[in-house]
Design an enzyme around this catalytic site. Structure first.
Site, PDB file in Angstrom:
ATOM      1  N   HIS A 133     -12.478  -8.862 -32.265  1.00 27.60           N
ATOM      2  CA  HIS A 133     -13.276  -9.111 -31.067  1.00 27.60           C
ATOM      3  C   HIS A 133     -12.364  -9.182 -29.855  1.00 27.60           C
ATOM      4  CE1 HIS A 133     -17.029 -10.516 -29.174  1.00 27.60           C
ATOM      5  NE2 HIS A 133     -16.183 -11.062 -28.301  1.00 27.60           N
TER       6      HIS A 133
ATOM      7  N   ASP B 261     -26.556 -18.247 -28.451  1.00 31.08           N
ATOM      8  CA  ASP B 261     -25.601 -17.598 -27.547  1.00 31.08           C
ATOM      9  C   ASP B 261     -26.322 -16.672 -26.580  1.00 31.08           C
ATOM     10  OD1 ASP B 261     -22.891 -16.912 -26.603  1.00 31.08           O
ATOM     11  OD2 ASP B 261     -23.446 -14.929 -27.330  1.00 31.08           O
TER      12      ASP B 261
ATOM     13  N   ARG C 147     -25.430 -18.770 -18.404  1.00 28.76           N
ATOM     14  CA  ARG C 147     -24.072 -18.892 -17.837  1.00 28.76           C
ATOM     15  C   ARG C 147     -23.816 -17.776 -16.835  1.00 28.76           C
ATOM     16  NH1 ARG C 147     -20.600 -18.235 -22.732  1.00 28.76           N
ATOM     17  NH2 ARG C 147     -18.840 -18.368 -21.290  1.00 28.76           N
TER      18      ARG C 147
ATOM     19  N   SER D 298     -19.024 -19.230 -27.688  1.00 27.67           N
ATOM     20  CA  SER D 298     -19.844 -18.020 -27.620  1.00 27.67           C
ATOM     21  C   SER D 298     -19.290 -16.957 -28.574  1.00 27.67           C
ATOM     22  CB  SER D 298     -19.831 -17.507 -26.163  1.00 27.67           C
ATOM     23  OG  SER D 298     -20.304 -16.194 -26.084  1.00 27.67           O
TER      24      SER D 298
ATOM     25  N   LYS E  67     -20.611 -16.090 -32.907  1.00 29.64           N
ATOM     26  CA  LYS E  67     -21.041 -14.754 -33.356  1.00 29.64           C
ATOM     27  C   LYS E  67     -20.184 -14.285 -34.528  1.00 29.64           C
ATOM     28  CE  LYS E  67     -20.863 -13.477 -29.021  1.00 29.64           C
ATOM     29  NZ  LYS E  67     -21.049 -13.171 -27.617  1.00 29.64           N
TER      30      LYS E  67
HETATM   31  N1  URA Z   1     -17.519 -12.583 -24.576  1.00 28.03           N
HETATM   32  C1  URA Z   1     -18.469 -13.313 -25.212  1.00 28.03           C
HETATM   33  O1  URA Z   1     -19.044 -12.876 -26.196  1.00 28.03           O
HETATM   34  N2  URA Z   1     -18.756 -14.522 -24.716  1.00 28.03           N
HETATM   35  C2  URA Z   1     -18.145 -15.065 -23.636  1.00 28.03           C
HETATM   36  O2  URA Z   1     -18.454 -16.187 -23.258  1.00 28.03           O
HETATM   37  C3  URA Z   1     -17.169 -14.269 -22.975  1.00 28.03           C
HETATM   38  C4  URA Z   1     -16.863 -13.031 -23.476  1.00 28.03           C
END
Ligand code: URA
Length: 435
Positions: free
Chosen positions: A81, A160, A167, A182, A186
């Site tokens: 990620h 999220d 946000r 966040s 995931k």
């Molecule tokens: N990527 C994400 O998935 N969440 C965040 O808060 C920032 C970048």
């Protein structure tokens, strides 16, 4: 327990209990806590932060807010990620490399966010390519080819989805515990055995300073470890766009070229380090062995063959690999020329991202359509010598945008100096192994 009391506690920098955090996440997802009170709590978190324990509790509560899936591929699953950057097409390079080395990569990715691009949008620029596939098909493809990249389904981490949208609208994105929860919620909900995190730092990243990037990397690795996953974070530079292409099909073409052995140095190095760490967490040998395996996957053409297999299995036309005219072609282009003699000292990443958005490569609103042909190709990068009037980049678009006005803004993206910089920025700044 009331949300008013919880906001007040956080405003005074008092630690929230696990029960309080679970209650807030459940209440916000169900709708019993309204946006305005959740916004106040998020802003209090931005100012007062969260302890390690609170961050872990928030991550776990978010991960459990929807389905927790585990792709049963029969192998060790590795995920990767990125915290978000400009020109970041590394997933398209790294996933085929790792799959070619025999490690499964079931990857759920996102769309572009603000000025940063998203892997799903890039892949959809390949004619016919489907990113919305059933979970069964996703697992079946990983079993067949070793990799699949799909969009996240609606039932994964609804907390999220809701909190991120809030946000985005309330200037509460750039908080370390909120970004950590966040991303890691995931990753934990999608069941990877090993996770490699690319934490971007610089003008084009959410983390602007090295210190903050390191804090975020440490927090994510710690949460991954507490959740029983093998986790590595790599801190990489985002002071300038990664590689030479920004925009959806342009970036896919650059990734294909990289797998043919023609990557720009910065893109190659970040991709190889990420692939190496993914192979390492999967137990494929020492870091040196894994690096060699990753390099061989590219030089042998095996990684390129994996990309082709994935494109075919997800309904895309694999011929794009040999003939780039199968991609939609841009209707207009505009060359940009250097305004002075000297060396390029900087290419503003954030401005580049915003300009590519104006050309049509990203979404200005959630509902906007993307122009897959839009974007920028850089001829020159940081450290290169330029002469006044020499071409430094080309802009592409098929939309009706005012390309001349955009070109004028774009000229300001570059900065120059008269003398060469003997110490350019390191592209990979640190690797943090969490186990
Ligand atoms: N990527 C994400 O998935 N969440 C965040 O808060 C920032 C970048």
């Amino acid at each position: 327990m009331t949300i008013y009391e919880i906001i007040t506690k956080k405003k005074h920098n008092v630690e929230l209990s696990t029960e309080e955090i679970n209650w807030v996440v459940a209440g916000y997802v169900s709708g019993s806590i309204p946006d305005y009170q959740m916004s106040a709590l998020l802003m209090a978190i931005c100012f007062c932060s969260l302890s390690d324990r609170e961050t872990t509790d928030l991550t776990m509560a978010m991960a459990r807010s929807g389905d927790m899936i585990k792709p049963e591929t029969g192998g060790f699953n590795v995920d990767k990620h990125s915290t978000g950057g400009v020109g970041d097409k590394t997933t398209l390079i790294v996933a085929p490399i790792v799959a070619a080395c025999g490690v499964c990569v079931p990857k759920m990715s996102g769309r572009g966010l603000g000025h940063t691009g998203g892997t799903i949008d890039k892949l959809e620029s390949i004619p016919g390519f489907k990113t919305e596939i059933s979970f069964e098909k996703f697992v079946e493809n990983v079993k067949k080819a070793g990799l699949a990249v799909a969009g996240q389904t609606g039932s994964l981490v609804p907390a999220d989805k809701k909190i991120y949208a809030l946000r985005n609208a309330t200037a509460t994105v750039d908080s370390i515990p909120l970004i950590c929860s966040s991303i890691m919620s995931k990753k934990l909900a999608t069941g990877a055995d090993g996770i490699v995190l690319d934490v971007k730092v610089g003008d084009g990243a959410f983390m602007k300073t090295y210190e903050d990037a390191e804090k975020l990397a440490d927090a994510m690795v710690r949460v991954g470890k507490l959740a029983g996953r093998k986790c590595v974070a790599v801190i990489t530079d985002m002071e300038k766009p990664l590689g030479r292409a920004v925009g959806n099909s342009l970036e896919v073409i650059e990734a294909i070229e990289a797998l043919k052995g023609n990557a720009p140095d910065d893109l190659l190095e970040v991709s190889l380090v990420l692939a190496t760490e993914m192979l390492y967490v999967a137990g494929k040998g020492s870091t040196e062995d894994c690096r060699k395996m990753a390099e061989e996957a590219v030089s042998s053409g095996k990684a390129l063959a994996k990309l082709s297999e994935m494109i075919q299995l997800q309904g895309g036309n694999p011929e794009v690999i040999n003939d780039y005219t199968f991609f939609a072609q841009p209707k207009r282009s505009k060359e940009i020329f250097a305004s002075e003699d000297g060396f390029v000292t900087g290419i503003s990443c954030e401005k580049t991202g915003l300009i590519s958005l104006k050309l049509g490569a990203g979404r200005e609103t959630k509902e906007s359509d993307i122009d897959f042909t839009a974007g920028i190709i850089f001829d020159k990068t940081v450290g290169d010598k330029v002469s006044k009037g020499e071409r430094i980049a080309t802009l592409y678009t098929s939309t009706k945008c005012d390309i001349d006005a955009i070109a004028e803004d774009f000229a300001k993206v570059f900065t120059y100096t008269a003398t060469e910089n003997p110490c350019p920025e390191k592209i990979v700044k640190k690797v943090i192994k969490g186990y």
